[in-house]
Enzyme design. Structure first.
Site, PDB file in Angstrom:
ATOM      1  N   TYR A  33      47.567  29.722  38.295  1.00  0.00           N
ATOM      2  CA  TYR A  33      46.648  30.451  37.415  1.00  0.00           C
ATOM      3  C   TYR A  33      46.687  31.921  37.804  1.00  0.00           C
ATOM      4  CZ  TYR A  33      42.369  32.259  35.324  1.00  0.00           C
ATOM      5  OH  TYR A  33      41.475  33.027  34.602  1.00  0.00           O
ATOM      6  N   GLU A  85      44.331  35.993  30.667  1.00  0.00           N
ATOM      7  CA  GLU A  85      44.729  34.978  31.640  1.00  0.00           C
ATOM      8  C   GLU A  85      45.987  34.245  31.212  1.00  0.00           C
ATOM      9  OE1 GLU A  85      41.566  32.129  32.145  1.00  0.00           O
ATOM     10  OE2 GLU A  85      42.083  31.055  30.315  1.00  0.00           O
TER      11      GLU A  85
END
Length: 219
Positions: free
Chosen positions: A107, A195
């Protein structure tokens, strides 16, 4: 904005993403499959809401017939969750990409910390899942870095983050480049959230942005 639009922005900043196309009719889907010679694919509804997978809006097709069957189901699908309200949202577009083989998921995201009025980079060895869940259950797998006003990290900071992620060799080099590009896009687009989840590592050590999300204030 939609995932495919976020991916287009990532590409402009030099971040690699898998090939993709967007369709709004079954005929367009068939044309894409034919031109790209797709035999397997991932299809995802394009709606302004998270949790698409849990709502049935993400499908993995193992052959062409499955691609077309899933495309027909996803077009016009109503996605209802806590982000959409009871009325939900209707999917009028679907993104299609070839299946990507990868060995690891990460991530990487940048977000505005409203409490401290600063941007924060969040990096985690655990990708493909809810980052809030990672922060709650395994905080040691998550790293936070305050983003400088100019949106640029020092080389030592980039190396620290890349090593925390476990990247080595060309993966580490790519990772540093991706972090810098992500920060640049975050600042220049005046985003509240940008993101990549997951950012995946392939068997050859290359990093790909498999999914992307970009949010900006309405104001």
């Amino acid at each position: 904005i939609h995932e495919y639009q976020a991916k287009m922005i990532l590409q402009k900043y030099g971040i690699a993403v898998p090939e993709f196309a967007v369709f709004s009719t079954l005929e367009e889907c068939k044309e894409i499959v034919k031109n790209s010679n797709l035999e397997q694919a991932v299809l995802k509804v394009q709606v302004h809401a998270g949790g698409r997978g849990k709502a049935g809006g993400v499908k993995l097709a193992k052959n062409r017939q499955e691609i077309f069957d899933f495309a027909a189901k996803l077009l016009g699908m109503q996605i209802v969750n806590n982000q959409t309200g009871k009325e939900g949202v209707i999917a009028s577009q679907v993104i299609i990409s070839p299946l990507v083989a990868y060995t690891k998921e990460f991530y990487l995201g940048a977000v505005i910390d409203r409490e401290n009025a600063t941007g924060v980079l969040i990096a985690s060895k655990e990708g493909g899942m809810d980052i809030e869940e990672v922060a709650e259950k395994t905080p040691e797998k998550l790293l936070k870095y305050e983003i400088p006003l100019n949106g640029e990290f020092k080389e030592t900071d980039l190396v620290t983050i890349a090593e925390f992620m476990g990247w080595k060799g060309k993966t580490l080099t790519q990772g540093k480049t991706i972090i810098s590009a992500l920060l640049k896009a975050f600042v220049e687009k005046d985003a509240t959230l940008l993101e990549i989840n997951p950012l995946v590592e392939t068997a050859t050590g290359d990093l790909l942005a498999l999914d992307a999300k970009l949010s900006v204030d309405d104001n």
